[in-house]
Design an enzyme around this catalytic site. Structure first.
Site, mmCIF file in Angstrom:
data_model
loop_
_atom_site.group_PDB
_atom_site.id
_atom_site.type_symbol
_atom_site.label_atom_id
_atom_site.label_comp_id
_atom_site.label_asym_id
_atom_site.label_seq_id
_atom_site.Cartn_x
_atom_site.Cartn_y
_atom_site.Cartn_z
ATOM 1 N N CYS A 382 0.839 -1.207 0.000
ATOM 2 C CA CYS A 382 0.000 0.000 0.000
ATOM 3 C C CYS A 382 0.872 1.254 0.000
ATOM 4 O O CYS A 382 1.507 1.555 -1.013
ATOM 5 C CB CYS A 382 -0.974 -0.029 1.166
ATOM 6 S SG CYS A 382 -2.360 1.119 0.955
ATOM 7 N N HIS A 508 -3.496 -5.135 0.176
ATOM 8 C CA HIS A 508 -3.007 -5.670 1.448
ATOM 9 C C HIS A 508 -3.066 -7.203 1.420
ATOM 10 O O HIS A 508 -4.018 -7.809 1.928
ATOM 11 C CB HIS A 508 -3.851 -5.132 2.607
ATOM 12 C CG HIS A 508 -3.606 -3.691 2.913
ATOM 13 N ND1 HIS A 508 -2.638 -3.279 3.796
ATOM 14 C CD2 HIS A 508 -4.182 -2.572 2.412
ATOM 15 C CE1 HIS A 508 -2.640 -1.953 3.860
ATOM 16 N NE2 HIS A 508 -3.560 -1.495 3.023
ATOM 17 N N GLU A 510 -1.519 -9.332 3.153
ATOM 18 C CA GLU A 510 -1.436 -9.963 4.474
ATOM 19 C C GLU A 510 -2.804 -10.340 5.025
ATOM 20 O O GLU A 510 -2.928 -11.257 5.857
ATOM 21 C CB GLU A 510 -0.714 -9.044 5.467
ATOM 22 C CG GLU A 510 -1.469 -7.797 5.884
ATOM 23 C CD GLU A 510 -1.298 -6.601 4.951
ATOM 24 O OE1 GLU A 510 -1.595 -5.460 5.373
ATOM 25 O OE2 GLU A 510 -0.863 -6.812 3.794
#
Length: 536
Positions: A382, A508, A510
């Site tokens: 990001c 993102h 993750e």
């Protein structure tokens, strides 16, 4: 079959692990073939945590459908391996907003709007909708805060009413409490648990299970004491001991027959039992001698929970690569004061996560420059991706004033621009580009090698984007546009044409990593660090 409802409350102190307890129960039930969903009620007045400082509240998790929510939802998704939705995290602020919007629209037909029944009805409706939308057999709801807090009272009253409406055979209450140990007298004390349960019973809720956070095993006599004072069977007093990994908690609960107690109460039958997969997942890898150290360069590192999903994703990737991943937590403001070399020397890779605001930005850029010049694997997420672009244009292309419009409104080279649909937005909450969006990958890039497919879907949370006016200049100087939106309007992934693994992503990744299925980008990032460290 009637839907079943499990409510998890907390007492004595906050931070006891209600979320992990709820997630662990969800894991045990799902392993037995029961479809579950999990949600959390947060008692604060913010509509959602999207505008809150991560140092105060931890990371903001984002669902596929664009809800900015509590970090516990990340634990829920990782434990039950299900994507949650906007009914999975509700705050007091959102409940009141929904009720007041109905009042303004005349939906209460002139009646006086009150906490009971209007607020409690709205809370119950959210519980029921979570079950309907997910199609779950069991809805697990965590009530944030601590019993006795004034903010939590409407939620506790609402779940009391759920038992009345749905029947006691379809509702189960789990209460998580603390059993403190007094080192001077060498005693475990049950009195705080007794008082917490008494407070809960005063609101009409009798726990079916009490999960005790304790640093040591409870003697049987203490379980019987809790049983006597809290109106519960001794075998329903569950120990939640300190463990090396949060993923060990379901196995600890399994040894104490938590799933069997719940299923007996609900009259549920297991259709399978694949907890062996979780056992294998939690086995401590033997004889792992190799390790890597990654620098996580952020501005909220004083609270590691601000990056909890990145921490977990690195851990998942370490297991897949049979390597111990150590994180060096580096404050980007410290880099501005002390220099990147001093703080990053010896690491095997650098990851720069997301964030907002001007503080510490130049430190992050310095870290990216250090990693590029020292041929270290690097991963920008990001804001981290945007700063990889800024650093590239400043130090490779030679545009010394290159910047993001987020940090410099008068830069002559805004290589990161605000998105068109964000220009006139004045309200900050829930107005970013949020949730799951598609991305097409360029064959031949490291990103494509990682995913192994051309079209992917990832979760976003941003207002700014790569400025398309600089695309050609970037490519001419060695930056690949590795992924774009299907309409080719938005740059989603960039890579540098050098010999190291380096990827910047606008999304993102993750948030979608799982303990049994590491995210492909994190998997390959850790693999690159391992290869770089142990290369011949």
């Amino acid at each position: 079959m009637d839907k079943k409802y499990i409510f998890v409350t907390g007492g004595v102190v906050s931070g006891l692990g209600k979320g992990i307890s709820a997630a662990s129960i969800g894991r045990l039930l799902k392993s037995r073939g029961i479809k579950v969903t999990i949600q959390k009620f947060d008692p604060y007045l913010n509509i959602d945590p999207g505008t809150m400082n991560p140092c105060q509240h931890g990371e903001v998790f984002v669902t596929d459908d664009g809800l900015e929510c509590d970090l516990d939802l990340g634990h829920y998704e990782r434990f039950i391996d299900e994507s949650l939705n906007r009914y999975s995290n509700i705050t007091t602020g959102r409940i009141y907003m929904q009720v007041l919007n109905k009042e303004r629209n005349g939906e209460f037909l002139g009646k006086t709007v009150q906490v009971i029944p209007h607020i409690t009805n709205e809370i119950k409706e959210t519980v029921y909708k979570a079950g309907e939308i997910s199609g779950a057999d069991v809805v697990i709801t965590e009530i944030g805060g601590t019993v006795g807090d004034i903010e939590s009272q409407p939620f506790l009253e609402a779940i009391r009413q759920v038992r009345t409406e749905k029947g006691s055979d379809n509702v189960l209450f789990v209460h998580v409490t603390l059993i403190p140990f007094l080192p001077k007298s060498e005693e475990l004390k049950t009195k705080p648990t007794q008082h917490s349960c008494k407070e809960l019973m005063g609101m009409g809720i009798i726990p079916d299970l009490i999960v005790t956070r304790t640093s040591m095993l409870l003697p049987q006599e203490l379980k019987e004491k809790i049983s006597l004072f809290c109106n519960i069977k001794p075998e329903n007093v569950i120990e939640n001991l300190d463990v090396d990994s949060i993923y060990d908690v379901p196995l600890m609960f399994e040894k104490q027959n938590v799933a069997q107690i719940i299923m007996k109460k609900f009259g549920l039958k297991e259709t399978k039992n694949d907890l062996i997969e979780w056992h294998n997942l939690c086995k401590k890898p033997e004889n792992i001698k190799e390790k890597v150290e990654v620098a996580l360069v952020g501005k909220y590192v004083s609270l590691h929970d601000a990056y909890i999903s990145i921490y977990e994703a690195l851990s998942h990737a370490g297991v897949m690569n049979k390597v111990d991943v150590k994180i060096r937590w580096v404050d980007s403001e410290d880099i501005e004061k002390q220099g990147a070399k001093k703080l990053l020397d010896g690491v095997d890779g650098v990851i720069v996560p997301g964030g907002f605001g001007n503080r510490g930005i130049e430190g992050k850029i310095s870290a990216i420059k250090y990693a590029r010049e020292n041929n270290l694997p690097r991963f920008g997420i990001c804001l981290g991706m945007q700063l990889m672009v800024v650093e590239f244009f400043r130090n490779v292309v030679g545009l010394k004033d290159a910047n993001s419009l987020e940090f410099s409104a008068d830069t002559k080279n805004p290589v990161i621009n605000i998105m068109e649909d964000q220009v006139n937005i004045t309200q900050k909450g829930a107005t970013m580009r949020l949730g799951k969006y598609p991305c097409t990958l360029d064959i031949g890039t490291n990103a494509y090698k990682a995913y192994g497919e051309n079209l992917i879907y990832e979760r976003h949370r941003h207002r700014y984007e790569f400025n398309n006016a600089y695309r050609q200049l970037a490519q001419e100087n060695g930056m690949k546009i590795a992924g774009v939106s299907p309409d080719n309007r938005l740059v989603e992934i960039v890579e540098l044409e050098d010999n190291t693994w380096n990827i910047g992503v606008q999304f993102h990744p993750e948030l979608k990593s799982r303990p049994n299925n590491a995210h492909p980008l994190f998997r390959d990032f850790v693999k690159a660090m391992k290869e770089n460290r142990y290369k011949a």
